[in-house]
Scaffold this motif. Structure first.
Motif, PDB file in Angstrom:
ATOM      1  N   VAL A 720      19.121  -4.688 -29.998  1.00 31.28           N
ATOM      2  CA  VAL A 720      19.347  -5.619 -28.892  1.00 31.28           C
ATOM      3  C   VAL A 720      19.413  -4.870 -27.561  1.00 31.28           C
ATOM      4  N   CYS A 721      20.142  -3.750 -27.515  1.00 31.42           N
ATOM      5  CA  CYS A 721      20.250  -2.981 -26.263  1.00 31.42           C
ATOM      6  C   CYS A 721      18.892  -2.433 -25.832  1.00 31.42           C
ATOM      7  N   LEU A 722      18.109  -1.938 -26.768  1.00 35.85           N
ATOM      8  CA  LEU A 722      16.789  -1.414 -26.425  1.00 35.85           C
ATOM      9  C   LEU A 722      15.874  -2.516 -25.913  1.00 35.85           C
ATOM     10  N   TRP A 723      16.001  -3.714 -26.488  1.00 38.61           N
ATOM     11  CA  TRP A 723      15.188  -4.829 -26.020  1.00 38.61           C
ATOM     12  C   TRP A 723      15.554  -5.230 -24.594  1.00 38.61           C
ATOM     13  N   LEU A 724      16.843  -5.362 -24.312  1.00 42.49           N
ATOM     14  CA  LEU A 724      17.205  -5.820 -22.961  1.00 42.49           C
ATOM     15  C   LEU A 724      16.863  -4.766 -21.908  1.00 42.49           C
ATOM     16  N   ILE A 725      17.020  -3.476 -22.254  1.00 40.73           N
ATOM     17  CA  ILE A 725      16.658  -2.411 -21.304  1.00 40.73           C
ATOM     18  C   ILE A 725      15.139  -2.297 -21.194  1.00 40.73           C
ATOM     19  N   GLY A 726      14.444  -2.406 -22.342  1.00 47.98           N
ATOM     20  CA  GLY A 726      12.986  -2.315 -22.332  1.00 47.98           C
ATOM     21  C   GLY A 726      12.341  -3.412 -21.497  1.00 47.98           C
ATOM     22  N   LEU A 727      12.830  -4.630 -21.628  1.00 45.39           N
ATOM     23  CA  LEU A 727      12.310  -5.724 -20.803  1.00 45.39           C
ATOM     24  C   LEU A 727      12.561  -5.455 -19.324  1.00 45.39           C
ATOM     25  N   GLY A 728      13.729  -4.900 -19.021  1.00 47.62           N
ATOM     26  CA  GLY A 728      14.026  -4.561 -17.629  1.00 47.62           C
ATOM     27  C   GLY A 728      13.063  -3.528 -17.073  1.00 47.62           C
ATOM     28  N   LYS A 729      12.748  -2.522 -17.890  1.00 51.09           N
ATOM     29  CA  LYS A 729      11.804  -1.495 -17.449  1.00 51.09           C
ATOM     30  C   LYS A 729      10.403  -2.078 -17.234  1.00 51.09           C
ATOM     31  N   LEU A 730      10.001  -2.995 -18.112  1.00 49.27           N
ATOM     32  CA  LEU A 730       8.682  -3.613 -17.972  1.00 49.27           C
ATOM     33  C   LEU A 730       8.595  -4.457 -16.705  1.00 49.27           C
ATOM     34  N   ILE A 731       9.670  -5.193 -16.418  1.00 50.07           N
ATOM     35  CA  ILE A 731       9.653  -6.111 -15.271  1.00 50.07           C
ATOM     36  C   ILE A 731       9.761  -5.354 -13.950  1.00 50.07           C
ATOM     37  N   ILE A 732      10.712  -4.439 -13.854  1.00 55.71           N
ATOM     38  CA  ILE A 732      10.978  -3.752 -12.579  1.00 55.71           C
ATOM     39  C   ILE A 732      10.054  -2.558 -12.392  1.00 55.71           C
ATOM     40  N   GLY A 733       9.734  -1.891 -13.501  1.00 59.03           N
ATOM     41  CA  GLY A 733       8.834  -0.745 -13.426  1.00 59.03           C
ATOM     42  C   GLY A 733       9.379   0.374 -12.557  1.00 59.03           C
ATOM     43  N   ASP A 734       8.481   1.003 -11.788  1.00 61.11           N
ATOM     44  CA  ASP A 734       8.861   2.126 -10.906  1.00 61.11           C
ATOM     45  C   ASP A 734       8.956   1.684  -9.449  1.00 61.11           C
ATOM     46  N   VAL A 737      11.752   3.608  -7.757  1.00 58.62           N
ATOM     47  CA  VAL A 737      11.902   5.017  -8.130  1.00 58.62           C
ATOM     48  C   VAL A 737      10.863   5.819  -7.358  1.00 58.62           C
ATOM     49  N   ALA A 738      11.321   6.778  -6.570  1.00 62.75           N
ATOM     50  CA  ALA A 738      10.404   7.550  -5.720  1.00 62.75           C
ATOM     51  C   ALA A 738       9.471   8.427  -6.557  1.00 62.75           C
ATOM     52  N   GLU A 739      10.030   9.207  -7.469  1.00 62.18           N
ATOM     53  CA  GLU A 739       9.232  10.116  -8.298  1.00 62.18           C
ATOM     54  C   GLU A 739       9.668   9.970  -9.749  1.00 62.18           C
ATOM     55  N   PRO A 740       9.131   9.006 -10.477  1.00 58.11           N
ATOM     56  CA  PRO A 740       9.537   8.798 -11.867  1.00 58.11           C
ATOM     57  C   PRO A 740       9.100   9.961 -12.749  1.00 58.11           C
ATOM     58  N   SER A 741      10.008  10.411 -13.607  1.00 58.79           N
ATOM     59  CA  SER A 741       9.672  11.507 -14.518  1.00 58.79           C
ATOM     60  C   SER A 741       8.820  11.005 -15.678  1.00 58.79           C
ATOM     61  N   PHE A 742       8.912   9.708 -15.957  1.00 57.84           N
ATOM     62  CA  PHE A 742       8.126   9.090 -17.026  1.00 57.84           C
ATOM     63  C   PHE A 742       7.844   7.653 -16.598  1.00 57.84           C
ATOM     64  N   PRO A 743       6.602   7.183 -16.669  1.00 60.81           N
ATOM     65  CA  PRO A 743       6.284   5.827 -16.206  1.00 60.81           C
ATOM     66  C   PRO A 743       7.164   4.770 -16.882  1.00 60.81           C
ATOM     67  N   SER A 744       7.817   3.949 -16.069  1.00 55.50           N
ATOM     68  CA  SER A 744       8.746   2.956 -16.618  1.00 55.50           C
ATOM     69  C   SER A 744       8.049   1.945 -17.511  1.00 55.50           C
ATOM     70  N   PHE A 745       6.785   1.623 -17.198  1.00 51.98           N
ATOM     71  CA  PHE A 745       6.065   0.644 -18.025  1.00 51.98           C
ATOM     72  C   PHE A 745       5.961   1.129 -19.460  1.00 51.98           C
ATOM     73  N   TRP A 746       5.530   2.368 -19.640  1.00 53.75           N
ATOM     74  CA  TRP A 746       5.371   2.901 -20.993  1.00 53.75           C
ATOM     75  C   TRP A 746       6.719   3.172 -21.642  1.00 53.75           C
ATOM     76  N   LEU A 747       7.700   3.507 -20.819  1.00 52.44           N
ATOM     77  CA  LEU A 747       9.042   3.658 -21.367  1.00 52.44           C
ATOM     78  C   LEU A 747       9.552   2.307 -21.881  1.00 52.44           C
ATOM     79  N   GLY A 748       9.288   1.239 -21.125  1.00 49.05           N
ATOM     80  CA  GLY A 748       9.678  -0.090 -21.569  1.00 49.05           C
ATOM     81  C   GLY A 748       9.003  -0.476 -22.872  1.00 49.05           C
ATOM     82  N   ILE A 749       7.680  -0.187 -22.980  1.00 47.47           N
ATOM     83  CA  ILE A 749       6.947  -0.482 -24.219  1.00 47.47           C
ATOM     84  C   ILE A 749       7.560   0.279 -25.386  1.00 47.47           C
TER      85      ILE A 749
END
Length: 778
Positions: A720-734, A737-749
């Motif tokens: 459940v926690c991974l789903w709610l955080i993952g959806l947040g990463k997909l929606i908000i993305g980068d 974030v000025a210099e993301p260390s890892f793309p938020s979209f793929w992190l969300g996936i």
């Protein structure tokens, strides 16, 4: 200047959709009324034959109240996205309830969660605890919950039905209620006196000049957007702004700003010293809008009480099921259209950057609190760690009590109870909240929460209203009616649950065991009928009376509330600590009725003491604990939630444990019967288990305390926690974030894939048959 709203934002078609929805709810209550009247078991537990999907959805519907989307929208701009850890932090305890407590509730199978007191405890202390907790949960606790839902509903009414048709009798009743209660606390005393004496008719003036059609305009006025009513205190710019605001009203075209006593229909003695015509009009608006809100709320409340009183828990759960899906579909449609209105997500986040600045926007939109959050007045890291480390295991119904227990007790068996609670956890935390937050993001752009020219900030109440304002702005005819019906659905599902639950406490835990026997004995003596006893229909009738009483109390409590989130924090602060005792009472035989009583009484005493000392010297202290670290906590903050948990949790639990050891344990016969029935097992019941084995050598306790349940708890919580955080990463993305260390979209996936794997594993390993369904008692 805000444009004037139409007299009614809802069209005929919109209103028809809302009316059809309300009528459908009443029909459901009517058709289920015969079934509910068979017995109190049918009325309060639905006959104990519910499936997991129905009861789990009913839990989600109850937790999805009209207050929730409003509060979350307000948090986006006032406290930031990360404030949602106030409820996200509860994921582990909810999942703990699925595997370690839901089966125990179904095995115990009391009529209400309060009836568990007699199964678990003994003696006069059990009587005192049962009555005290039933009254507490029915009135203060339940009514505060209903109060903030009613408060949110008044906001929705104020924007969607600002000018409900006049109903002279109801208008007069509501006007008297407003003037005689704290609802008119913002109104000048001599102004109230003019209304009470009949010299002033505020509703006539408000309806004649369309004052109720601009709720956002008046909310901005209350926040100081148009300067002071004392014109001498305003600079030239403020005077100009106030004059423009006044002239935008219909009354402003007819009356001079500096001549309030010349206003037609207002006696000169009703005008307080220092008022201008703008402030006088504002006072008329305050009274009239409140009357309109509570008039509609009163009528809507009658509908809720009607189908709840007729249909009992069956009526509540069936309407909950329908109302939830209507509400979720409406929220999804609104989120889609709202984001589209501002040009899509990329444009939305770009506008947030421009309005609030990169640093503040980044802090607002972060899933976890940022280091600089405190400088913007947002949710901070110390607050986050208090929720993560303390709040989730210490707050209130950690074992799944209250309406959660009521739903689980209505299940067909303990497996259905556990599955229903699991579905609630997944839907409540991982799925339903992102559509609300998307609308909250849009509201932050369409109605910016930025300082007025004089430096004042819009109120929290205005920020919470952003959800409704977006709804009115973007939804076309028909869809607007559906969305209003969805919010009405959310309101009705929550109110119906608390009304039914509160009535069940009063009847099953106070009236039936303590008051009814006295009445029966008196009738036996009067009529000479030694075998006289009340029939089940008697208790159902009194259940209907209790339903009406609880409903009225819920409306009255709303009179004392300012914002929804403030009420949430108030109740959370008061209940921090009792959750520990609720967890222990199932798995440690030594907990007794005194443990719960002392914990509740100590929380009451501590809360009152902290409230009394809040304005004292210590509350004004500038001392900071652990200064310079991520856990820095100002001493003055210890009087406010969540920092108050550092005081209330350890002290209340300590006093409860001291009371446990200083008072006699529960009677052994009660403990052995409870162990045979519930089979919690584990080290905490080893002493009692030995005694049971002496009497029944073949007894086997099917305890949930096993490796399988532990793994399922960890996997479900993680999923459940991974789903709610993952959806947040997909929606908000980068976007922030000025210099993301890892793309938020793929992190969300990645997070969604891992979370899905965890939940699939839970589904595969979930017991096909609960071992306690046929408990061994030999």
């Amino acid at each position: 200047m805000p444009p004037e709203m139409p007299s009614q934002p809802l069209s005929f078609l919109d209103g028809l959709i809302v009316l059809l929805f309300i009528g459908g709810s009443l029909l459901i209550g009517y058709f289920l009324s015969r079934r509910a009247r068979h017995s109190t078991d049918e009325y309060f537990k639905g006959g104990g034959n519910m499936g997991w999907f129905m009861l789990g959805t009913s839990m989600v519907a109850t937790a999805f109240a009209a207050d929730t989307p409003l509060a979350l929208t307000g948090w986006v701009v006032t406290k930031g996205l990360s404030q949602n850890w106030f409820w996200w932090s509860m994921v582990p305890i909810t999942m703990l309830g699925v595997f370690f407590y839901a089966p125990l509730w179904k095995r115990a199978n009391p009529q209400t969660d309060m009836e568990l007191v007699y199964q678990r405890y003994s003696g006069r202390s059990a009587n005192a605890l049962r009555v005290g907790k039933a009254l507490w949960l029915a009135f203060p606790f339940g009514c505060v919950n209903m109060g903030w839902v009613n408060k949110a509903m008044t906001v929705i009414i104020n924007y969607t039905i600002p000018e409900f048709p006049r109903l002279p009798l109801v208008d007069s009743l509501m006007l008297w209620l407003v003037v005689a209660t704290p609802l008119s606390s913002q109104v000048d005393p001599q102004f109230r006196e003019a209304i009470q004496s009949g010299q002033l008719q505020p509703m006539e003036i408000a309806y004649e000049h369309g004052l109720l059609r601009q709720p956002a305009f008046w909310s901005a006025y209350q926040s100081g957007a148009y300067g002071s009513s004392d014109l001498s205190e305003n600079n030239d710019q403020a005077r100009q702004r106030r004059q423009e605001g006044w002239e935008s009203l219909a009354l402003g075209e007819r009356h001079a700003l500096d001549q309030p006593r010349a206003m037609q229909g207002v006696p000169p003695e009703a005008v307080a010293e220092g008022w201008d015509a703008f402030e006088l009009t504002h006072q008329i608006y305050l009274i009239s809008s409140t009357v309109n809100q509570y008039k509609v709320l009163f009528l809507l409340f009658l509908v809720v009480v009607a189908y709840t009183a007729m249909g009992g828990l069956w009526g509540v759960m069936v309407t909950d099921f329908i109302q939830f899906w209507v509400a979720m579909i409406g929220c999804l449609v609104l989120a889609w259209l709202a984001v589209d209105r501002v040009g899509g997500l990329e444009s939305l986040f770009s506008q947030m950057h421009d309005l609030y600045g990169s640093n503040r926007a980044g802090a607002m939109m972060a899933l976890f609190p940022q280091e600089d959050a405190a400088s913007y007045g947002l949710f901070t890291r110390p607050e986050f760690w208090l929720l993560i480390l303390v709040f989730w295991w210490s707050y209130a119904f950690t074992d799944g009590g209250s309406f959660f227990a009521q739903r689980m007790l209505s299940a067909r068996d303990e497996r259905q109870a556990a599955l229903g609670y699991l579905w609630y956890g997944v839907a409540h935390y991982a799925l339903r909240m992102w559509p609300w937050l998307l609308v909250g993001f849009v509201a932050a752009v369409m109605f910016p929460h930025t300082a007025y020219p004089d430096g004042g900030m819009p109120s929290g109440a205005l920020a919470e209203a952003g959800y409704v304002r977006v709804m009115l702005e973007v939804l076309p005819t028909g869809l607007l009616g559906l969305m209003v019906a969805a919010l009405f659905a959310a309101y009705m599902s929550t109110i119906s649950t608390w009304v039914n639950l509160g009535a069940s406490y009063l009847i099953n835990d106070v009236y039936r065991p303590f008051l009814a026997p006295i009445r029966e004995q008196r009738i036996r003596q009067q009529k000479g009928q030694q075998d006289f006893a009340f029939e089940e229909s008697h208790y159902v009738r009194w259940g209907i009376v209790a339903t009406l009483l609880i409903a009225l109390a819920g409306i009255l409590v709303a009179l004392f509330m300012n914002t929804v989130s403030d009420a949430w924090f108030f109740l959370a602060g008061f209940n921090g600590g009792i959750g520990v005792i609720y967890l222990l009472r199932w798995y440690w035989w030594r907990i007794n009725a005194w443990s719960e009583l002392f914990c509740l009484l100590s929380l009451l005493g501590l809360s009152l003491m902290m409230y009394a000392l809040k304005d004292a010297t210590v509350a004004q202290s500038s001392v900071v604990l652990w200064e310079g670290t991520a856990l820095a906590i100002p001493v003055a903050s210890l009087f406010d939630f969540p920092y108050s948990l550092l005081v209330t949790v350890p002290l209340s639990v300590l006093l409860a444990l001291i009371a446990t050891w200083m008072t006699p344990p529960t009677d052994l016969s009660v403990l052995k019967a409870f162990h045979r029935r519930v089979q919690a097992g584990g080290p905490g019941w080893r002493t009692i288990h030995r005694l049971v084995l002496q009497e029944s050598p073949g007894f086997v306790a099917h305890s949930p305390l096993n490796v399988r349940s532990l793994l399922l708890w960890i996997l479900s919580s993680a999923g459940v926690c991974l789903w709610l955080i993952g959806l947040g990463k997909l929606i908000i993305g980068d976007a922030f974030v000025a210099e993301p260390s890892f793309p938020s979209f793929w992190l969300g996936i990645l997070l969604l894939v891992i979370g899905s794997a965890c939940l699939i594993a839970v589904a595969c390993w979930f017991p096909r048959k609960a071992p306690g369904d046929n408990p061994s008692t030999s």
